[in-house]
Design an enzyme around this catalytic site. Structure first.
Site, short mmCIF file in Angstrom:
data_model
loop_
_atom_site.label_atom_id
_atom_site.label_comp_id
_atom_site.label_asym_id
_atom_site.label_seq_id
_atom_site.Cartn_x
_atom_site.Cartn_y
_atom_site.Cartn_z
N ASP A 7 0.84 -1.20 0.00
CA ASP A 7 0.00 0.00 0.00
C ASP A 7 0.87 1.24 0.00
O ASP A 7 2.04 1.20 0.40
CB ASP A 7 -0.89 0.04 1.25
CG ASP A 7 -1.86 -1.12 1.29
OD1 ASP A 7 -2.19 -1.66 0.22
OD2 ASP A 7 -2.29 -1.48 2.41
N1 URA Z 1 -1.26 -6.00 3.83
C1 URA Z 1 -1.76 -4.74 3.88
O1 URA Z 1 -2.79 -4.52 4.48
N2 URA Z 1 -1.07 -3.77 3.25
C2 URA Z 1 0.08 -3.97 2.61
O2 URA Z 1 0.66 -3.03 2.07
C3 URA Z 1 0.60 -5.28 2.56
C4 URA Z 1 -0.08 -6.28 3.19
#
Ligand code: URA
Length: 236
Positions: free
Chosen positions: A101
């Site tokens: 993310d």
């Molecule tokens: N899980 C998440 O919620 N975000 C990420 O960036 C990676 C794994």
């Protein structure tokens, strides 16, 4: 291989390569290169003006993804992880291995081996990913049990995952799948929303602590071999 040949394989002409060496712009394993004809030791790290010059052919990188960049090749509004790579690498056929993310930091792999990228994220190969999550705590032993049983989320049931409590509000979660926002959703389901998230490991490859956020380096041959061995691929 000779240094000037290596540089010209990377995209410059031979005379540009010799000129760059003569001007002290090229380093081999951190030391300013002296002669265009000097032989390169296998696996040597070559930089031009501080940027890695990588050999042609297959390419595999690890990046310390910083906050605030999206895991995408291009974005109309936001900086991207590809924007952190020099032009010479952006034009290569590199795929990121899964997505982090925008606000997640840590280990992001890139590879030109599409099969490897696919296997590392496929649920069939169940490759472990380890995350450090700072949450609105406190984390409790009951949360370890709930993660270990497998959590039912609105649209799927997360497979059993290993939670270790490191501090009242800091946990390490190891999962072997990677659905959208999975880690955040798992902690949120326990009533502990994630405040910050960092990926420290994918299978046998751990983020190199020498990389500051935004930096990257080629995978060492043994790191690449370990990923291939784990996913049943030939190390070519
Ligand atoms: N899980 C998440 O919620 N975000 C990420 O960036 C990676 C794994």
């Amino acid at each position: 291989m000779r240094l000037d040949k290596y540089l010209s394989d990377g995209g410059m002409s031979r005379s540009q390569a010799r000129d760059a060496i003569a001007r002290g712009r090229v380093r081999v394993d951190g030391v300013v290169a002296k002669g265009a004809g000097s032989p390169l030791p296998p696996g040597a790290q070559v930089t031009l003006d501080g940027e890695p010059v990588l050999p042609r052919g297959p390419l595999h990188l690890m990046m310390h993804k910083p906050q605030g960049v999206v895991t995408a090749r291009e974005d109309r509004r936001l900086p991207t992880v590809f924007g952190l790579l020099p032009e010479a690498l952006r034009v290569r056929d590199l795929s990121p291995v899964g997505r982090l993310d925008r606000d997640t930091t840590g280990l992001l792999l890139f590879t030109t081996n599409g099969q490897l990228a696919h296997r590392l994220i496929s649920p069939r190969f169940a490759v472990e990913k380890s995350y450090l999550a700072r949450v609105e705590g406190p984390l409790l032993p009951a949360h370890i049990d709930a993660m270990a049983r497998g959590l039912s989320l609105s649209d799927f049931t997360a497979r059993p995952a290993a939670l270790t409590i490191l501090e009242e509000d800091l946990g390490r979660l190891v999962i072997a799948e990677g659905k959208y926002h999975q880690v955040k959703r798992m902690f949120a389901a326990l009533g502990c929303p994630v405040m910050s998230l960092h990926r420290e490991r994918i299978g046998p490859v751990t983020l190199d602590l020498a990389l500051v956020p935004g930096q990257f380096r080629p995978l060492a041959p043994e790191e690449y071999s370990a990923l291939c061995a784990l996913t049943g691929l030939e190390d070519t």
